[in-house]
Design a protein around this motif. Structure first.
Motif, PDB file in Angstrom:
ATOM      1  N   LEU A  95       0.830  -1.206   0.000  1.00 24.88           N
ATOM      2  CA  LEU A  95       0.000   0.000   0.000  1.00 24.88           C
ATOM      3  C   LEU A  95       0.865   1.258   0.000  1.00 24.88           C
ATOM      4  O   LEU A  95       0.509   2.264  -0.630  1.00 24.88           O
ATOM      5  N   LYS A 162      -4.447   8.651   1.439  1.00 23.61           N
ATOM      6  CA  LYS A 162      -5.905   8.634   1.578  1.00 23.61           C
ATOM      7  C   LYS A 162      -6.567   8.115   0.302  1.00 23.61           C
ATOM      8  O   LYS A 162      -7.539   7.348   0.350  1.00 23.61           O
ATOM      9  N   GLN A 165      -6.468   4.356   0.172  1.00 27.42           N
ATOM     10  CA  GLN A 165      -7.439   3.751   1.085  1.00 27.42           C
ATOM     11  C   GLN A 165      -8.845   3.819   0.513  1.00 27.42           C
ATOM     12  O   GLN A 165      -9.612   2.856   0.593  1.00 27.42           O
ATOM     13  N   GLU A 166      -9.191   4.946  -0.096  1.00 28.11           N
ATOM     14  CA  GLU A 166     -10.530   5.076  -0.667  1.00 28.11           C
ATOM     15  C   GLU A 166     -10.692   4.221  -1.921  1.00 28.11           C
ATOM     16  O   GLU A 166     -11.776   3.721  -2.204  1.00 28.11           O
ATOM     17  N   ASP A 169     -11.799   0.952  -0.962  1.00 26.67           N
ATOM     18  CA  ASP A 169     -13.065   0.875  -0.242  1.00 26.67           C
ATOM     19  C   ASP A 169     -14.196   1.516  -1.038  1.00 26.67           C
ATOM     20  O   ASP A 169     -14.589   1.026  -2.085  1.00 26.67           O
TER      21      ASP A 169
END
Length: 208
Positions: A95, A162, A165-166, A169
């Protein structure tokens, strides 16, 4: 006698139909992600779901078979195609690598464009046409300029982290179907011009 015949009928049905355990697709799911969560390879999951012709195209509510059952001689269900249930996800290093690529490729792009770049990498991981890990996709020869010029080695910024991560998701479908992106005004190789455009964000054109 009637009860016995009913039992026999049920057992024969189980024996010859080999029912499949099913997973219902949720928003943001990919075949690669479903495979990982059930400890299967993408190829194994694909073999369990021959009805899916394009592994990049699944929809919410769709049924995905994740394991098969057989019935033994005394009628007990026996799992045959499953592996031990473990939670498998992307590593922290992967990541971080993806966030560094997002920063290098889209630092001056709108935030939505950063998410879309992350989605392209995840789409490639899910596609049988590309390697099946974030690291292998990013370091695949000749694919990303930041790998060639060393910009990938710079730390990620907050927006890029960020965005990754989005992309994993709620914004997983930001660049649905997109496997490529480029800036037409600076690109020296025009081979992507002929591919189908999926969306345009900032200076980047996304293609499939």
């Amino acid at each position: 006698m009637k009860k016995l015949m009913t039992v026999i009928t049920v057992l024969l049905s189980l024996l010859f139909t080999s029912p499949a355990f099913a997973y219902t697709v949720n928003s943001g799911d990919t075949m690669s992600g479903i495979a990982r969560s059930h400890n299967l390879s993408l190829q194994e999951l694909a073999s369990l779901n021959p009805q899916i012709q394009n592994l990049d195209l699944i929809y919410v509510g769709q049924t995905i078979h994740t394991e098969l059952q057989e019935v033994n001689a005394i009628g007990q269900a026996v799992h045959t195609a499953s592996k031990p249930e473990i939670t498998v996800g992307y590593s922290e290093n992967e990541l971080d690598l993806l966030a560094r690529l997002v920063r290098a490729e889209a630092e001056s792009e709108p935030y939505q464009g950063k998410v879309a770049v992350a989605c392209v990498v995840l789409n490639r991981v899910a596609s049988p046409a590309f390697p099946n890990s974030i690291k292998e996709v990013i370091y695949q020869k000749g694919q990303f300029q930041p790998v060639r010029n060393g910009a990938i080695n710079q730390p990620a910024d907050g927006d890029s982290i960020k965005a990754v991560q989005e992309a994993l998701d709620e914004k997983r479908n930001t660049a649905a179907g997109s496997l490529f992106f480029y800036n037409p005004s600076t690109a020296t190789n025009r081979w992507l011009d002929s591919k189908t455009t999926t969306l345009v964000i900032g200076h980047h054109v996304f293609k499939k």
